[in-house]
Design a protein around this motif. Structure first.
Motif, PDB file in Angstrom:
ATOM      1  N   ASP A  84       0.827  -1.214   0.000  1.00 37.72           N
ATOM      2  CA  ASP A  84       0.000   0.000   0.000  1.00 37.72           C
ATOM      3  C   ASP A  84       0.858   1.260   0.000  1.00 37.72           C
ATOM      4  O   ASP A  84       0.498   2.262  -0.610  1.00 37.72           O
ATOM      5  N   ASP A  85       1.988   1.214   0.684  1.00 38.94           N
ATOM      6  CA  ASP A  85       2.867   2.381   0.769  1.00 38.94           C
ATOM      7  C   ASP A  85       3.573   2.679  -0.549  1.00 38.94           C
ATOM      8  O   ASP A  85       3.998   3.811  -0.782  1.00 38.94           O
ATOM      9  N   PHE A  86       3.703   1.680  -1.424  1.00 41.00           N
ATOM     10  CA  PHE A  86       4.387   1.845  -2.706  1.00 41.00           C
ATOM     11  C   PHE A  86       3.545   1.237  -3.830  1.00 41.00           C
ATOM     12  O   PHE A  86       3.940   0.256  -4.460  1.00 41.00           O
ATOM     13  N   PRO A  87       2.377   1.825  -4.087  1.00 42.90           N
ATOM     14  CA  PRO A  87       1.435   1.225  -5.041  1.00 42.90           C
ATOM     15  C   PRO A  87       1.960   1.147  -6.472  1.00 42.90           C
ATOM     16  O   PRO A  87       1.664   0.188  -7.179  1.00 42.90           O
ATOM     17  N   GLU A  88       2.744   2.124  -6.906  1.00 43.29           N
ATOM     18  CA  GLU A  88       3.254   2.089  -8.276  1.00 43.29           C
ATOM     19  C   GLU A  88       4.225   0.931  -8.473  1.00 43.29           C
ATOM     20  O   GLU A  88       4.204   0.264  -9.503  1.00 43.29           O
ATOM     21  N   GLU A  89       5.076   0.709  -7.494  1.00 46.09           N
ATOM     22  CA  GLU A  89       6.097  -0.330  -7.602  1.00 46.09           C
ATOM     23  C   GLU A  89       5.564  -1.717  -7.238  1.00 46.09           C
ATOM     24  O   GLU A  89       6.004  -2.722  -7.789  1.00 46.09           O
ATOM     25  N   LEU A  90       4.637  -1.779  -6.286  1.00 48.41           N
ATOM     26  CA  LEU A  90       4.221  -3.070  -5.729  1.00 48.41           C
ATOM     27  C   LEU A  90       2.734  -3.374  -5.899  1.00 48.41           C
ATOM     28  O   LEU A  90       2.200  -4.261  -5.239  1.00 48.41           O
ATOM     29  N   GLY A  91       2.074  -2.658  -6.780  1.00 45.92           N
ATOM     30  CA  GLY A  91       0.649  -2.881  -7.012  1.00 45.92           C
ATOM     31  C   GLY A  91       0.333  -4.286  -7.496  1.00 45.92           C
ATOM     32  O   GLY A  91      -0.617  -4.917  -7.033  1.00 45.92           O
ATOM     33  N   ARG A  92       1.137  -4.778  -8.415  1.00 49.27           N
ATOM     34  CA  ARG A  92       0.907  -6.140  -8.924  1.00 49.27           C
ATOM     35  C   ARG A  92       1.144  -7.166  -7.808  1.00 49.27           C
ATOM     36  O   ARG A  92       0.372  -8.118  -7.659  1.00 49.27           O
ATOM     37  N   ALA A  93       2.195  -6.962  -7.028  1.00 47.13           N
ATOM     38  CA  ALA A  93       2.479  -7.882  -5.926  1.00 47.13           C
ATOM     39  C   ALA A  93       1.321  -7.884  -4.933  1.00 47.13           C
ATOM     40  O   ALA A  93       0.934  -8.939  -4.436  1.00 47.13           O
ATOM     41  N   LYS A  94       0.765  -6.706  -4.656  1.00 42.00           N
ATOM     42  CA  LYS A  94      -0.366  -6.638  -3.722  1.00 42.00           C
ATOM     43  C   LYS A  94      -1.545  -7.452  -4.246  1.00 42.00           C
ATOM     44  O   LYS A  94      -2.162  -8.216  -3.492  1.00 42.00           O
ATOM     45  N   ALA A  95      -1.845  -7.310  -5.524  1.00 38.96           N
ATOM     46  CA  ALA A  95      -2.944  -8.072  -6.112  1.00 38.96           C
ATOM     47  C   ALA A  95      -2.669  -9.574  -6.011  1.00 38.96           C
ATOM     48  O   ALA A  95      -3.569 -10.362  -5.685  1.00 38.96           O
ATOM     49  N   ASP A  96      -1.422  -9.971  -6.239  1.00 45.00           N
ATOM     50  CA  ASP A  96      -1.057 -11.385  -6.146  1.00 45.00           C
ATOM     51  C   ASP A  96      -1.170 -11.878  -4.702  1.00 45.00           C
ATOM     52  O   ASP A  96      -1.634 -12.994  -4.454  1.00 45.00           O
ATOM     53  N   VAL A  97      -0.757 -11.058  -3.731  1.00 46.30           N
ATOM     54  CA  VAL A  97      -0.856 -11.432  -2.313  1.00 46.30           C
ATOM     55  C   VAL A  97      -2.321 -11.585  -1.913  1.00 46.30           C
ATOM     56  O   VAL A  97      -2.701 -12.570  -1.269  1.00 46.30           O
ATOM     57  N   GLU A  98      -3.149 -10.629  -2.294  1.00 41.94           N
ATOM     58  CA  GLU A  98      -4.565 -10.695  -1.936  1.00 41.94           C
ATOM     59  C   GLU A  98      -5.234 -11.925  -2.549  1.00 41.94           C
ATOM     60  O   GLU A  98      -6.024 -12.600  -1.886  1.00 41.94           O
ATOM     61  N   GLU A  99      -4.888 -12.223  -3.793  1.00 44.67           N
ATOM     62  CA  GLU A  99      -5.447 -13.415  -4.439  1.00 44.67           C
ATOM     63  C   GLU A  99      -4.987 -14.675  -3.711  1.00 44.67           C
ATOM     64  O   GLU A  99      -5.776 -15.586  -3.450  1.00 44.67           O
TER      65      GLU A  99
END
Length: 112
Positions: A84-99
């Motif tokens: 969440d703190d770095f959405p541009e860099e880690l947005g895809r990773a966040k989506a993968d983690v949530e999935e």
């Protein structure tokens, strides 16, 4: 998230579990180039890691190893906070983690 019977959902219960290094690597491999950001966001020393493109995956593994070894807020909740703190860099990773956290695999891997 709460279920109808006021019990926490499986995903909420997983948020406070300690992630496995293998799961972190799989979910963040596409963001390996951002190992410095990830490590710094986790309050780790990363200045000694080699800044070579060929070393990014190794550096990411080292970042996660240091974090797990530090035992400082090592939870999926913290992983999502960093994303969440770095959405541009880690947005895809966040989506993968949530999935992943909503998957049967996560529930099986992180049972009590």
């Amino acid at each position: 998230m709460k279920q109808d019977n006021d019990q926490p959902s499986d995903e909420n219960l997983l948020l406070d579990k300690k992630p496995l290094k293998s799961d972190l690597l799989r979910l963040f491999k596409s963001s390996a180039a951002h190992y410095m950001i990830i490590g710094t966001a986790l309050d780790l020393e990363v200045d000694d890691l080699l800044p070579y493109p060929a070393a990014t995956t190794s550096n990411l593994i080292q970042v996660f190893k240091r974090w797990i070894d530090s035992n400082k807020r090592v939870t999926w909740r913290k992983v999502l906070q960093v994303c969440d703190d770095f959405p541009e860099e880690l947005g895809r990773a966040k989506a993968d983690v949530e999935e992943f956290l909503s998957s049967d695999r996560a529930r099986e891997n992180y049972q009590e």
